[in-house]
Design an enzyme around this catalytic site. Structure first.
Site, short mmCIF file in Angstrom:
data_model
loop_
_atom_site.label_atom_id
_atom_site.label_comp_id
_atom_site.label_asym_id
_atom_site.label_seq_id
_atom_site.Cartn_x
_atom_site.Cartn_y
_atom_site.Cartn_z
N ASP A 36 0.61 -1.34 -0.10
CA ASP A 36 0.07 0.16 0.01
C ASP A 36 0.78 1.53 0.08
OD1 ASP A 36 1.22 -0.03 2.61
OD2 ASP A 36 -0.60 -1.34 2.94
N ASP A 64 1.26 5.16 1.96
CA ASP A 64 1.60 5.96 2.68
C ASP A 64 2.08 7.62 1.66
OD1 ASP A 64 0.28 4.58 4.25
OD2 ASP A 64 2.61 3.86 5.10
N ASP A 81 11.30 4.83 12.21
CA ASP A 81 12.45 3.65 13.12
C ASP A 81 13.21 3.68 12.18
OD1 ASP A 81 10.57 2.32 10.45
OD2 ASP A 81 10.16 0.81 11.97
P1 ATP Z 1 5.52 -3.98 6.42
O1 ATP Z 1 3.92 -2.69 5.76
O2 ATP Z 1 5.58 -4.39 5.08
O3 ATP Z 1 4.98 -3.79 7.54
P2 ATP Z 1 5.45 -0.63 6.11
O4 ATP Z 1 7.25 -0.58 6.18
O5 ATP Z 1 4.93 -0.20 5.59
O6 ATP Z 1 6.23 -2.41 6.74
P3 ATP Z 1 4.23 0.09 8.74
O7 ATP Z 1 3.95 -0.58 9.63
O8 ATP Z 1 3.57 -0.42 7.20
O9 ATP Z 1 5.38 -0.80 8.07
O10 ATP Z 1 3.86 1.34 8.85
C1 ATP Z 1 4.57 2.68 7.65
C2 ATP Z 1 5.60 2.92 7.92
O11 ATP Z 1 5.91 4.04 9.62
C3 ATP Z 1 6.75 2.95 7.79
O12 ATP Z 1 8.00 2.37 6.93
C4 ATP Z 1 8.00 3.74 9.57
O13 ATP Z 1 8.49 4.62 8.58
C5 ATP Z 1 6.71 3.84 9.56
N1 ATP Z 1 7.03 3.17 11.37
C6 ATP Z 1 5.67 2.52 11.51
N2 ATP Z 1 5.79 1.69 12.64
C7 ATP Z 1 7.14 2.56 13.00
C8 ATP Z 1 7.27 2.70 14.67
N3 ATP Z 1 6.94 1.54 14.95
N4 ATP Z 1 8.29 3.28 15.12
C9 ATP Z 1 8.90 4.60 13.93
N5 ATP Z 1 8.35 4.56 13.09
C10 ATP Z 1 7.52 3.14 12.06
MG MG Z 2 3.79 -0.98 5.05
#
Ligand code: ATP
Ligand code: MG
Length: 427
Positions: free
Chosen positions: A45, A47, A120
């Site tokens: 997805d 963002d 993160d």
């Molecule tokens: P995936 O969706 O494959 O798990 P993602 O990186 O997209 O990986 P998400 O949980 O969808 O993870 O979060 C989107 C973004 O938000 C991350 O790429 C990161 O930049 C930020 N993020 C998410 N969770 C955290 C956290 N616990 N602490 C800091 N930043 C976070």
């Molecule tokens: Mg994600």
């Protein structure tokens, strides 16, 4: 989730950025989707991060096409065409004070650079302008992508102290992308791993589900062990003596060979040589898995040992396993184990080819038949039905009359008169 088309998703995410920029705002794709694109992976997805405030985002896209999903964090979902799904648009923000070790107490809207720094890991802190086709990197994420490193943004200890879930995310990303964890980041995880337990059971389970069912599950488990996180969330797999170590290694080989396993199957593969079903049930409770998932995991562990020797099992013992809802997973576990187990599975698969009336013939006796025969309902009921069914399957009785004769024999042998059929007519 409805089926989305990656191209339509990307087009709509580009359109959202274009609309925001035309209205005079900054707007970028942000975080995981940028990382995935740069890795040549298809983002799940998109963002978008912007300096537009939530109310401005809603005004621009219209209230009917937007949804305030994380109002406190300033996250607005913008609804796209069916094939595109939603794009989450979030105002640049800074997180303020994490007193519970998981969630920010408050957020303040701020700039792109602050928004990158609250994320993160460096590889998750990138922005991308899809119109100019330009990466905006405030955190050294591109370099770490090239070096294949998971590195905390800022001071690792502080970042993990803010939100302990990040420790598990680090392991999951390292496993999923086959990246290393940068040494200072890894040292902080090792030192702080025991604090992971402040994170809710559900969030821990969700991370474990993704790790154990993903293609790089063995690497994930090894990283959990090396990082000390396993000791905190799954001590069952932390073993010392050489024999247990060997069983863990066998389990990991099995885990790695599973084909697209369910979570209960993956968990059973990981645990089946180390603990019994009771201990596996305790893991299910600890992670607040559904009863269905916990029961399936325990069922697999319970029956694995017996079904390895399927050829020497009486049909009355093997047949209930073959018609059980978990049989495909049980065979999957066998097939991912050793040679003996693979042969046992082949044997089971041959038996499963039988026509339904051979594989699972209608029972000779039902509970209603027992009632009609005058047997008092009670614990004996189950036992009688079980005995009758077993003798039927093993071919020792073939008719209802023979089944009732067996019932008489069992009741006569039963010492407790309350269980006997004739006791019904006594006062
Ligand atoms: P995936 O969706 O494959 O798990 P993602 O990186 O997209 O990986 P998400 O949980 O969808 O993870 O979060 C989107 C973004 O938000 C991350 O790429 C990161 O930049 C930020 N993020 C998410 N969770 C955290 C956290 N616990 N602490 C800091 N930043 C976070
Ligand atoms: Mg994600």
């Amino acid at each position: 989730m409805p089926q989305t088309d990656p191209e339509a998703q990307r087009r709509f995410a580009t359109e959202v950025v274009r609309r925001l920029k035309q209205a005079g705002y900054q707007a970028y794709w942000a975080g995981g989707c940028v990382r995935d694109l740069l890795l040549g992976r298809t983002p799940q997805d998109y963002d978008v991060a912007t300096d537009a405030k939530p109310s401005e985002i809603r005004k621009l896209f219209g209230y009917r096409r937007t949804l305030a999903i994380g109002a406190a964090f300033g996250v607005i979902a913008v609804r796209g065409p069916k094939a595109a799904g939603n794009v989450e648009v979030a105002t640049f923000r800074q997180d303020i004070a994490y007193s519970d070790g998981r969630h920010p107490d408050a957020v303040v809207f701020s700039s792109a650079v602050e928004d990158a720094r609250r994320r993160d890991f460096t590889i998750n802190g990138l922005f991308y302008d899809p119109l100019a086709q330009q990466v905006l990197d405030f955190v050294g994420g591109q370099e770490d992508l090239r070096a294949r490193l998971i590195r905390a943004i800022g001071e690792p200890q502080q970042r993990f102290a803010e939100d302990k879930l990040r420790m598990l995310r680090a392991v999951r990303f390292a496993a999923a992308f086959q990246f290393a964890i940068e040494p200072a980041t890894f040292a902080a995880i090792r030192q702080m791993a025991h604090q992971i337990t402040v994170v809710s059971a559900e969030r821990i389970a969700e991370e474990m589900r993704r790790m154990l069912t993903g293609p790089d599950r063995v690497r994930a488990v090894n990283l959990l062990l090396e990082s000390n996180l396993a000791a905190a969330i799954l001590p069952e797999i932390v073993v010392a003596e050489p024999s247990a170590q060997q069983r863990l290694e066998q389990s990991l080989e099995t885990l790695g060979r599973l084909q697209q396993p369910s979570f209960p199957l993956a968990l059973a593969a990981l645990l089946h040589k180390l603990v019994d079903a009771q201990a596996a049930a305790a893991v299910g409770r600890r992670w607040r898995l559904s009863n269905a998932e916990t029961d399936r995991c325990c069922w697999l562990i319970t029956h694995f040992q017996a079904v390895r020797n399927a050829r020497s099992m009486p049909w009355s013992a093997l047949q209930p396993l073959l018609i059980a809802p978990g049989i495909e997973e049980l065979l999957g576990l066998l097939e991912a184990s050793g040679e003996q187990e693979r042969q046992a599975s082949q044997y089971c698969r041959q038996l499963l080819q039988q026509p339904a009336e051979r594989l699972d013939p209608p029972p000779l006796l039902s509970g209603q038949d027992l009632l009609d025969y005058g047997v008092k309902p009670g614990p004996i009921f189950k036992e009688l039905l079980h005995r009758v069914r077993a003798e039927q399957l093993d071919g020792r009785i073939r008719t209802k009359a023979e089944a009732l004769a067996l019932v008489d024999r069992v009741l006569a042998a039963s010492a407790n008169p309350n269980k006997s059929r004739t006791s019904r007519s006594q006062p």
